[in-house]
Design a protein around this motif. Structure first.
Motif, mmCIF file in Angstrom:
data_model
loop_
_atom_site.group_PDB
_atom_site.id
_atom_site.type_symbol
_atom_site.label_atom_id
_atom_site.label_comp_id
_atom_site.label_asym_id
_atom_site.label_seq_id
_atom_site.Cartn_x
_atom_site.Cartn_y
_atom_site.Cartn_z
ATOM 1 N N VAL A 63 0.870 -1.176 0.000
ATOM 2 C CA VAL A 63 0.000 0.000 0.000
ATOM 3 C C VAL A 63 0.908 1.229 0.000
ATOM 4 O O VAL A 63 1.794 1.367 0.836
ATOM 5 C CB VAL A 63 -0.943 0.030 1.221
ATOM 6 N N TYR A 64 0.670 2.094 -0.984
ATOM 7 C CA TYR A 64 1.453 3.322 -1.121
ATOM 8 C C TYR A 64 0.577 4.512 -0.770
ATOM 9 O O TYR A 64 -0.543 4.633 -1.262
ATOM 10 C CB TYR A 64 1.973 3.466 -2.557
ATOM 11 N N PHE A 65 1.110 5.390 0.075
ATOM 12 C CA PHE A 65 0.417 6.618 0.449
ATOM 13 C C PHE A 65 1.210 7.796 -0.091
ATOM 14 O O PHE A 65 2.404 7.900 0.147
ATOM 15 C CB PHE A 65 0.321 6.758 1.974
ATOM 16 N N ASP A 66 0.519 8.674 -0.781
ATOM 17 C CA ASP A 66 1.153 9.887 -1.265
ATOM 18 C C ASP A 66 0.923 10.976 -0.216
ATOM 19 O O ASP A 66 1.669 11.085 0.729
ATOM 20 C CB ASP A 66 0.564 10.257 -2.622
ATOM 21 N N ILE B 194 4.367 2.044 2.015
ATOM 22 C CA ILE B 194 5.349 2.959 1.436
ATOM 23 C C ILE B 194 4.707 4.341 1.381
ATOM 24 O O ILE B 194 3.515 4.474 1.101
ATOM 25 C CB ILE B 194 5.778 2.494 0.031
ATOM 26 N N HIS B 195 5.503 5.366 1.645
ATOM 27 C CA HIS B 195 4.969 6.725 1.698
ATOM 28 C C HIS B 195 5.973 7.720 1.140
ATOM 29 O O HIS B 195 7.176 7.560 1.317
ATOM 30 C CB HIS B 195 4.641 7.085 3.151
ATOM 31 N N THR B 196 5.470 8.743 0.471
ATOM 32 C CA THR B 196 6.289 9.875 0.057
ATOM 33 C C THR B 196 5.984 11.040 0.970
ATOM 34 O O THR B 196 4.832 11.460 1.086
ATOM 35 C CB THR B 196 6.004 10.280 -1.412
ATOM 36 N N VAL B 197 7.007 11.554 1.634
ATOM 37 C CA VAL B 197 6.853 12.738 2.482
ATOM 38 C C VAL B 197 6.933 13.963 1.574
ATOM 39 O O VAL B 197 7.975 14.237 0.990
ATOM 40 C CB VAL B 197 7.956 12.816 3.567
ATOM 41 N N HIS B 198 5.818 14.656 1.454
ATOM 42 C CA HIS B 198 5.802 15.908 0.696
ATOM 43 C C HIS B 198 6.002 17.086 1.639
ATOM 44 O O HIS B 198 6.671 18.049 1.295
ATOM 45 C CB HIS B 198 4.474 16.070 -0.047
ATOM 46 N N ASN B 199 5.366 17.019 2.787
ATOM 47 C CA ASN B 199 5.455 18.073 3.789
ATOM 48 C C ASN B 199 5.547 17.438 5.165
ATOM 49 O O ASN B 199 4.826 16.485 5.456
ATOM 50 C CB ASN B 199 4.219 18.979 3.747
ATOM 51 N N ILE B 200 6.391 17.985 6.004
ATOM 52 C CA ILE B 200 6.527 17.474 7.367
ATOM 53 C C ILE B 200 5.323 17.881 8.209
ATOM 54 O O ILE B 200 4.964 17.209 9.159
ATOM 55 C CB ILE B 200 7.866 17.937 7.964
ATOM 56 N N SER C 250 14.833 15.119 -0.945
ATOM 57 C CA SER C 250 16.171 15.674 -0.748
ATOM 58 C C SER C 250 16.800 15.127 0.529
ATOM 59 O O SER C 250 16.102 14.636 1.416
ATOM 60 C CB SER C 250 16.108 17.205 -0.663
ATOM 61 N N GLU C 251 18.106 15.246 0.608
ATOM 62 C CA GLU C 251 18.842 14.851 1.812
ATOM 63 C C GLU C 251 18.421 15.716 3.000
ATOM 64 O O GLU C 251 18.369 15.238 4.127
ATOM 65 C CB GLU C 251 20.361 14.954 1.587
ATOM 66 N N ALA C 252 18.123 16.990 2.753
ATOM 67 C CA ALA C 252 17.706 17.888 3.832
ATOM 68 C C ALA C 252 16.399 17.406 4.463
ATOM 69 O O ALA C 252 16.259 17.390 5.687
ATOM 70 C CB ALA C 252 17.553 19.314 3.311
ATOM 71 N N VAL C 253 15.443 17.001 3.634
ATOM 72 C CA VAL C 253 14.165 16.495 4.159
ATOM 73 C C VAL C 253 14.393 15.176 4.887
ATOM 74 O O VAL C 253 13.799 14.932 5.941
ATOM 75 C CB VAL C 253 13.121 16.354 3.032
ATOM 76 N N LYS C 254 15.264 14.337 4.366
ATOM 77 C CA LYS C 254 15.586 13.077 5.036
ATOM 78 C C LYS C 254 16.096 13.345 6.447
ATOM 79 O O LYS C 254 15.649 12.718 7.410
ATOM 80 C CB LYS C 254 16.628 12.300 4.224
ATOM 81 N N LYS C 255 17.005 14.302 6.586
ATOM 82 C CA LYS C 255 17.548 14.639 7.912
ATOM 83 C C LYS C 255 16.456 15.155 8.848
ATOM 84 O O LYS C 255 16.448 14.826 10.032
ATOM 85 C CB LYS C 255 18.672 15.671 7.775
ATOM 86 N N GLU C 256 15.533 15.943 8.303
ATOM 87 C CA GLU C 256 14.431 16.469 9.111
ATOM 88 C C GLU C 256 13.500 15.353 9.576
ATOM 89 O O GLU C 256 13.064 15.336 10.722
ATOM 90 C CB GLU C 256 13.636 17.526 8.340
#
Length: 173
Positions: free
Chosen positions: A38-41, A78-84, A113-119
């Motif tokens: 299951v994928y969540f956008d 599975i999920h894509t983080v668009h906004n924290i 991005s790597e920046a979002v990954k760190k956040e």
């Protein structure tokens, strides 16, 4: 999102898109299709409502559905983080609790991005091995520019030497 769905289908995957904005739509879709993954956008609309009461109801249903997926059905998420956090900054504390619960149960998380990954690691305590930096496809390959600058200005009713200002809409941190 439509391009991703088309790509997956062209590569032999069966893709089912659940109805949005209906309570228990995840549960219904899973029982109807029996998916392998299951994928969540975007999930903010699944947990936030116009009032605190609606937010509580939507959040509880979403939590129950994630518990069902993760603990009962054992389906990878599975999920894509668009906004924290949501764009409007509404109900940030409950949103963070629900979002963290969700992210901790995701098998894989995509960021841009790597920046979002760190956040995501810092704010939600997610292990870095589950977070992948994957860019979107360059959309200009799908939407070729078949118009010249002059033709575009004329089609929009502007003179060739008029000053134009492009406004992207609400750009927020």
């Amino acid at each position: 999102s439509d391009l991703l769905i088309d790509f997956l289908r062209k590569n032999g995957l069966n893709v089912f898109v659940a109805q949005k904005l209906k309570l228990f739509n995840i549960y219904s879709a899973v029982n109807k299709t029996n998916p392998d993954v299951v994928y969540f956008d975007w999930i903010h609309s699944l947990i936030l409502g116009k009032s605190m009461l609606v937010t509580l109801i939507k959040s509880m249903v979403f939590l129950l559905e994630i518990i069902y997926l993760y603990y009962i059905k054992s389906i990878p998420i599975i999920h894509t983080v668009h906004n924290i956090q949501n764009h409007k900054g509404l109900r940030l504390k409950p949103e963070k609790v629900i979002y963290q619960f969700f992210l901790l149960r995701c098998d894989k998380i995509r960021v841009y991005s790597e920046a979002v990954k760190k956040e995501v690691i810092r704010i939600f305590g997610i292990s870095p091995e589950r977070i992948f930096v994957i860019q979107d496809v360059p959309f200009h390959h799908y939407y070729p520019n078949t118009s010249t600058k002059k033709d575009s200005r004329l089609n929009l009713g502007f003179k060739e030497d008029d000053f134009l200002y492009l406004f992207f809409g609400r750009i927020e941190p």
